[in-house]
Design a protein around this motif. Structure first.
Motif, PDB file in Angstrom:
ATOM      1  N   VAL A   1      -6.390  -7.495  30.420  1.00  0.00           N
ATOM      2  CA  VAL A   1      -6.192  -6.341  29.543  1.00  0.00           C
ATOM      3  C   VAL A   1      -6.249  -6.733  28.066  1.00  0.00           C
ATOM      4  O   VAL A   1      -6.987  -6.117  27.285  1.00  0.00           O
ATOM      5  CB  VAL A   1      -4.867  -5.624  29.867  1.00  0.00           C
TER       6      VAL A   1
ATOM      7  N   ALA B   1       0.920  -3.993  30.384  1.00  0.00           N
ATOM      8  CA  ALA B   1      -0.511  -3.988  30.688  1.00  0.00           C
ATOM      9  C   ALA B   1      -0.743  -3.434  32.089  1.00  0.00           C
ATOM     10  O   ALA B   1      -0.077  -3.835  33.041  1.00  0.00           O
ATOM     11  CB  ALA B   1      -1.065  -5.403  30.605  1.00  0.00           C
TER      12      ALA B   1
ATOM     13  N   LYS C   1      -7.450  -1.610  34.355  1.00  0.00           N
ATOM     14  CA  LYS C   1      -8.236  -0.399  34.125  1.00  0.00           C
ATOM     15  C   LYS C   1      -8.310   0.533  35.335  1.00  0.00           C
ATOM     16  O   LYS C   1      -8.092   1.737  35.198  1.00  0.00           O
ATOM     17  CB  LYS C   1      -9.639  -0.783  33.636  1.00  0.00           C
TER      18      LYS C   1
END
Length: 139
Positions: free
Chosen positions: A18, A69, A72
């Motif tokens: 990330v 974090a 995605k």
């Protein structure tokens, strides 16, 4: 599912993806030497795969939530909010902690406001990304 963990390698792998790969944070800034004294949280999906992490540093009466974090593919699933709620729950179990603080990337301020945080102070640069500090009383 959120768990307190000692699996630092997995947490660091998520942070690498990330922050270092996606957001171009320099490695020297990401690996600040504070992981060994932090509390680490790990989020897993329903299949048990690691999808997110956060760490907590204790600074006096303040718990600093950072290095939040989420990979995605897991964004928008509620994993980030679950990590923050778990961090707040963890801080409430620590005697003497009365406040949570974090440095929010400015695009995420609304996300943290929905979780009870309030922004204060000026915008600042952290690793080339605009941030603002945010706090929440734990009382």
């Amino acid at each position: 599912m959120i768990e307190k963990t000692t699996d630092l390698a997995t947490c660091r792998a998520i942070r690498r993806e990330v922050f270092i790969v996606e957001q171009s944070v320099p490695e020297a800034e990401e690996w600040d030497g504070r992981d060994s004294t932090a509390i680490h949280l790990l989020a897993r999906d329903k299949g048990g795969r690691p999808i997110g992490t956060a760490r907590i540093l204790i600074e006096g009466a303040t718990g600093k939530i950072g290095r939040v974090a989420v990979l995605k593919p897991a964004r928008g699933t509620g994993a980030g909010a679950a990590l923050i709620r778990a961090a707040l729950d963890e801080l409430r179990t620590i005697r003497g902690i009365s406040r949570a603080k974090l440095g929010a990337q400015t695009h995420a301020i609304g996300f943290y406001e929905k979780l009870g945080f309030t922004a204060f102070g000026p915008e600042y640069d952290d690793a080339g990304i605009p941030h603002r500090d945010m706090t929440q009383d734990l009382g």
